[in-house]
Design a protein around this motif. Structure first.
Motif, PDB file in Angstrom:
ATOM      1  N   ALA A 162      34.145  28.657 -36.393  1.00  0.00           N
ATOM      2  CA  ALA A 162      35.604  28.644 -36.236  1.00  0.00           C
ATOM      3  C   ALA A 162      36.177  27.372 -36.845  1.00  0.00           C
ATOM      4  O   ALA A 162      37.194  27.393 -37.542  1.00  0.00           O
ATOM      5  CB  ALA A 162      35.983  28.742 -34.754  1.00  0.00           C
ATOM      6  N   TRP A 163      35.502  26.251 -36.607  1.00  0.00           N
ATOM      7  CA  TRP A 163      35.993  24.993 -37.171  1.00  0.00           C
ATOM      8  C   TRP A 163      35.938  25.032 -38.699  1.00  0.00           C
ATOM      9  O   TRP A 163      36.873  24.584 -39.375  1.00  0.00           O
ATOM     10  CB  TRP A 163      35.183  23.808 -36.638  1.00  0.00           C
ATOM     11  N   LEU A 164      34.828  25.599 -39.236  1.00  0.00           N
ATOM     12  CA  LEU A 164      34.724  25.720 -40.695  1.00  0.00           C
ATOM     13  C   LEU A 164      35.866  26.554 -41.244  1.00  0.00           C
ATOM     14  O   LEU A 164      36.477  26.209 -42.258  1.00  0.00           O
ATOM     15  CB  LEU A 164      33.390  26.375 -41.082  1.00  0.00           C
ATOM     16  N   GLY A 165      36.169  27.666 -40.543  1.00  0.00           N
ATOM     17  CA  GLY A 165      37.254  28.523 -40.986  1.00  0.00           C
ATOM     18  C   GLY A 165      38.574  27.780 -40.996  1.00  0.00           C
ATOM     19  O   GLY A 165      39.326  27.811 -41.976  1.00  0.00           O
ATOM     20  N   VAL A 166      38.854  27.069 -39.897  1.00  0.00           N
ATOM     21  CA  VAL A 166      40.104  26.308 -39.805  1.00  0.00           C
ATOM     22  C   VAL A 166      40.158  25.254 -40.912  1.00  0.00           C
ATOM     23  O   VAL A 166      41.193  25.078 -41.569  1.00  0.00           O
ATOM     24  CB  VAL A 166      40.228  25.660 -38.414  1.00  0.00           C
ATOM     25  N   ALA A 167      39.030  24.596 -41.136  1.00  0.00           N
ATOM     26  CA  ALA A 167      39.012  23.527 -42.152  1.00  0.00           C
ATOM     27  C   ALA A 167      39.270  24.117 -43.537  1.00  0.00           C
ATOM     28  O   ALA A 167      39.988  23.518 -44.350  1.00  0.00           O
ATOM     29  CB  ALA A 167      37.673  22.803 -42.117  1.00  0.00           C
ATOM     30  N   MET A 168      38.706  25.320 -43.809  1.00  0.00           N
ATOM     31  CA  MET A 168      38.925  25.946 -45.118  1.00  0.00           C
ATOM     32  C   MET A 168      40.385  26.321 -45.300  1.00  0.00           C
ATOM     33  O   MET A 168      40.977  26.082 -46.358  1.00  0.00           O
ATOM     34  CB  MET A 168      38.050  27.189 -45.259  1.00  0.00           C
ATOM     35  N   VAL A 169      40.981  26.917 -44.268  1.00  0.00           N
ATOM     36  CA  VAL A 169      42.396  27.297 -44.365  1.00  0.00           C
ATOM     37  C   VAL A 169      43.251  26.053 -44.551  1.00  0.00           C
ATOM     38  O   VAL A 169      44.186  26.032 -45.350  1.00  0.00           O
ATOM     39  CB  VAL A 169      42.814  28.070 -43.100  1.00  0.00           C
ATOM     40  N   GLN A 170      42.893  25.006 -43.813  1.00  0.00           N
ATOM     41  CA  GLN A 170      43.648  23.752 -43.893  1.00  0.00           C
ATOM     42  C   GLN A 170      43.584  23.142 -45.281  1.00  0.00           C
ATOM     43  O   GLN A 170      44.559  22.592 -45.781  1.00  0.00           O
ATOM     44  CB  GLN A 170      43.090  22.748 -42.881  1.00  0.00           C
ATOM     45  N   LEU A 297      38.710  18.899 -33.014  1.00  0.00           N
ATOM     46  CA  LEU A 297      39.008  19.121 -34.437  1.00  0.00           C
ATOM     47  C   LEU A 297      39.665  20.482 -34.653  1.00  0.00           C
ATOM     48  O   LEU A 297      40.578  20.619 -35.471  1.00  0.00           O
ATOM     49  CB  LEU A 297      37.730  19.027 -35.267  1.00  0.00           C
ATOM     50  N   LEU A 298      39.204  21.486 -33.884  1.00  0.00           N
ATOM     51  CA  LEU A 298      39.832  22.804 -33.961  1.00  0.00           C
ATOM     52  C   LEU A 298      41.304  22.689 -33.619  1.00  0.00           C
ATOM     53  O   LEU A 298      42.172  23.254 -34.284  1.00  0.00           O
ATOM     54  CB  LEU A 298      39.187  23.741 -32.938  1.00  0.00           C
ATOM     55  N   PHE A 299      41.576  21.950 -32.566  1.00  0.00           N
ATOM     56  CA  PHE A 299      42.948  21.767 -32.105  1.00  0.00           C
ATOM     57  C   PHE A 299      43.798  21.130 -33.195  1.00  0.00           C
ATOM     58  O   PHE A 299      44.869  21.630 -33.532  1.00  0.00           O
ATOM     59  CB  PHE A 299      42.936  20.884 -30.860  1.00  0.00           C
ATOM     60  N   LEU A 300      43.288  20.040 -33.761  1.00  0.00           N
ATOM     61  CA  LEU A 300      44.059  19.328 -34.789  1.00  0.00           C
ATOM     62  C   LEU A 300      44.285  20.219 -35.992  1.00  0.00           C
ATOM     63  O   LEU A 300      45.378  20.265 -36.555  1.00  0.00           O
ATOM     64  CB  LEU A 300      43.311  18.067 -35.218  1.00  0.00           C
ATOM     65  N   GLY A 301      43.245  20.974 -36.384  1.00  0.00           N
ATOM     66  CA  GLY A 301      43.373  21.828 -37.556  1.00  0.00           C
ATOM     67  C   GLY A 301      44.327  22.978 -37.308  1.00  0.00           C
ATOM     68  O   GLY A 301      45.221  23.251 -38.095  1.00  0.00           O
ATOM     69  N   ALA A 302      44.163  23.650 -36.139  1.00  0.00           N
ATOM     70  CA  ALA A 302      44.981  24.822 -35.859  1.00  0.00           C
ATOM     71  C   ALA A 302      46.446  24.442 -35.723  1.00  0.00           C
ATOM     72  O   ALA A 302      47.333  25.183 -36.127  1.00  0.00           O
ATOM     73  CB  ALA A 302      44.494  25.499 -34.591  1.00  0.00           C
TER      74      ALA A 302
END
Lengths: 308, 109, 98
Positions: A162-170, A297-302
């Motif tokens: 999930a974090w990887l996904g968020v980071a990619m979208v970001q 990190l998920l929180f910050l990214g999302a």
């Protein structure tokens, strides 16, 4: 009798808030209703005799998710202020038939489940019996680490993905410089008082998890909340990319759990047959670090805080 | 089944209905995401309540699975929010905003 | 019902009354600052009364101290959040924005 009345009140509150979530007049009402719903759910888990879930729900369901939703809402407002705050009046013509169908679904589900016979033997009973023979005192922790290790191990992987996904979208987001929040002396004083206390509570939850309600999930969630609080106050500057140290800590839980799970193979035991309280604590400690950092990190990214 | 369990079973069943309704009818993606989370909570409640039947102590297996589920749910929500914000940034237009007043309602009927 | 239980019930009821008043103010008052006024003052006293009632009911020093800690933490958090909300409202009403 009184407790049943309390349950009924709580149940009515939960269902009323859920109605607001799906059909409230504005998006903002939905978000607030959902956050309060999370808080009431924490009380509900406590009433159902599941303190582990109450702790996790209070920290994650109400705290982290609520703050994440509010920040996302603010981003939506920043992009299209005139649309987002509007009243959501128009509904599909199918809304009424769908509502009827969903009522039938709920009623049917309730009838079917209320009529289920009581089981003679359950996995829960077996787990309780097996926990009594292990060194771990909290049956939930025992299930998480000793009896259903695959679930927990792969759950760490889900967090990572999930974090990887968020980071990619970001990474594809148009860079926008977020305004640094104006300094608030009182907020700084709160951080100075609350963050050390939060770290203490996280450590306590991790330690208590072996014998009492608590454990890596709850500890990680509480620590992540401290990180989120600091990021919101502008004390932690989110980066677009994870540093090598962050990346290492993110996979630490997965690595330690995998290593501890492979070890029994050498002794002819099955995979993931963790042995001994010390191993359980080591895995839990590594998991806490990874979960805390991952959630943060998920929180910050999302919430779009990381796009800079 | 005990009266208390029936109450919570009712809540879970009601949440399933509301969640499905929200996922199908809500126009705004943020609200769809919330409805999906309600649906998840309903499943968690069902697991815990069904694990309680006829047992003196709550079922640790269902609790552990729900605990895992809560973290997975928040991960999925975070990813969903990030995707939603990216879509909104890029298109900005009706894709998200139908419910808020595009002339043809949800464009789905 | 013993005297102790009666005292505990009295404190709990008084606490609930304060919460009721605070919520009424939150719903009925016209602007952000007066709503905050109702909410922060009434609810913090209400929480204190409820904590005292529960401490009497529990009859144990450990639980009482924990309840006291709960009240202190809630007080700290509500102070700061009320301050932040008020600050925002004040700036917006002055047209300064942010």
């Amino acid at each position: 009798m009184m407790l049943l009345a309390f349950d009924l009140l709580l149940a009515a509150g939960l269902l009323g808030l859920a109605v607001l979530v799906v059909a409230g007049p504005t998006l903002f009402v939905s978000l607030v209703a959902y956050t309060v719903f999370g808080l009431l759910m924490a009380v509900a888990w406590a009433r159902l005799g599941a303190p582990d879930l109450a702790l996790a729900e209070a920290a994650i369901g109400a705290g982290l998710t609520g703050a994440m939703l509010m920040l996302s809402y603010r981003r939506l407002l920043a992009i299209r202020p005139e649309r987002t705050g509007q009243r959501l009046v128009r509904r599909s013509r199918l809304a009424l038939p769908i509502a009827l169908a969903c009522t039938v679904l709920s009623a049917g589900l309730f009838m079917a489940l209320a009529g289920l016979p009581e089981p003679q033997r359950s996995a829960g009973g077996d787990a309780l019996a097996a926990t009594a023979q292990s060194e771990v005192g909290n049956p939930v922790t025992a299930v998480l680490l000793l009896f259903r290790g695959y679930d927990t191990l792969l759950e760490l992987l889900v967090l990572l993905v999930a974090w990887l996904g968020v980071a990619m979208v970001q990474a594809q987001a148009r860079p926008s410089a977020p305004r640094p929040p104006a300094p608030v002396p009182l907020l700084d004083a709160l951080l100075a008082a609350v963050v050390p206390g939060t770290v203490l509570v996280g450590g306590y939850l991790l330690h208590a998890g072996g014998q009492a309600p608590g454990g890596a999930f709850q500890a990680g969630a509480v620590l992540a909340a401290a990180g989120v609080l600091m990021a919101l106050a502008g004390r932690l500057q989110p980066r677009a990319r994870a540093t090598p140290v962050q990346a290492g800590l993110l996979v630490l839980g997965l690595l330690v759990f995998t290593a501890a799970g492979l070890w029994p193979l050498a002794a002819g035991q099955p995979l993931l047959a963790l042995d001994g309280l010390a191993t359980v604590y080591a895995v839990e400690a590594a998991m806490t670090v990874s979960i805390a950092l991952g959630l943060c990190l998920l929180f910050l990214g999302a919430a779009g805080l990381g796009s800079k | 089944m005990a009266a208390q369990d029936l109450v919570w079973l009712g809540v879970a069943a009601g949440l399933v209905g509301l969640g499905v309704y929200g996922v199908l009818v809500a126009g705004h993606l943020l609200r769809k995401l919330l409805a999906l989370n309600l649906l998840g909570t309903a499943v968690f409640l069902l697991m815990v309540v069904l694990g309680r039947r006829g047992a003196a102590t709550p079922d640790p297996v269902s609790q552990a699975m729900v605990l895992t589920g809560i973290v997975v749910a928040v991960s999925a929500t975070a990813f969903g929010l990030a995707l939603m914000l990216a879509l909104y940034r890029r298109s900005g237009e009706a894709a998200l905003d139908d419910e808020a007043g595009a002339p043809d309602g949800d464009g789905r009927d | 019902m013993s005297l102790v239980e009666l005292a505990a019930a009295l404190f709990l009821l008084c606490g609930c009354a304060f919460f009721l008043a605070g919520t009424l103010g939150l719903l009925r008052f016209p602007d952000t600052l007066s709503r905050l006024h109702a909410l922060t003052k009434a609810d913090n006293v209400g929480l204190l009364l409820i904590c005292i009632g529960l401490a009497i009911q529990s009859g144990s020093l450990r639980a009482s101290l924990q309840l006291g800690l709960v009240w202190l933490l809630a007080l700290t958090a509500s102070t700061v959040s009320a301050h932040l909300v008020a600050r925002r409202a004040h700036r917006q009403s002055n047209g300064a924005g942010r």
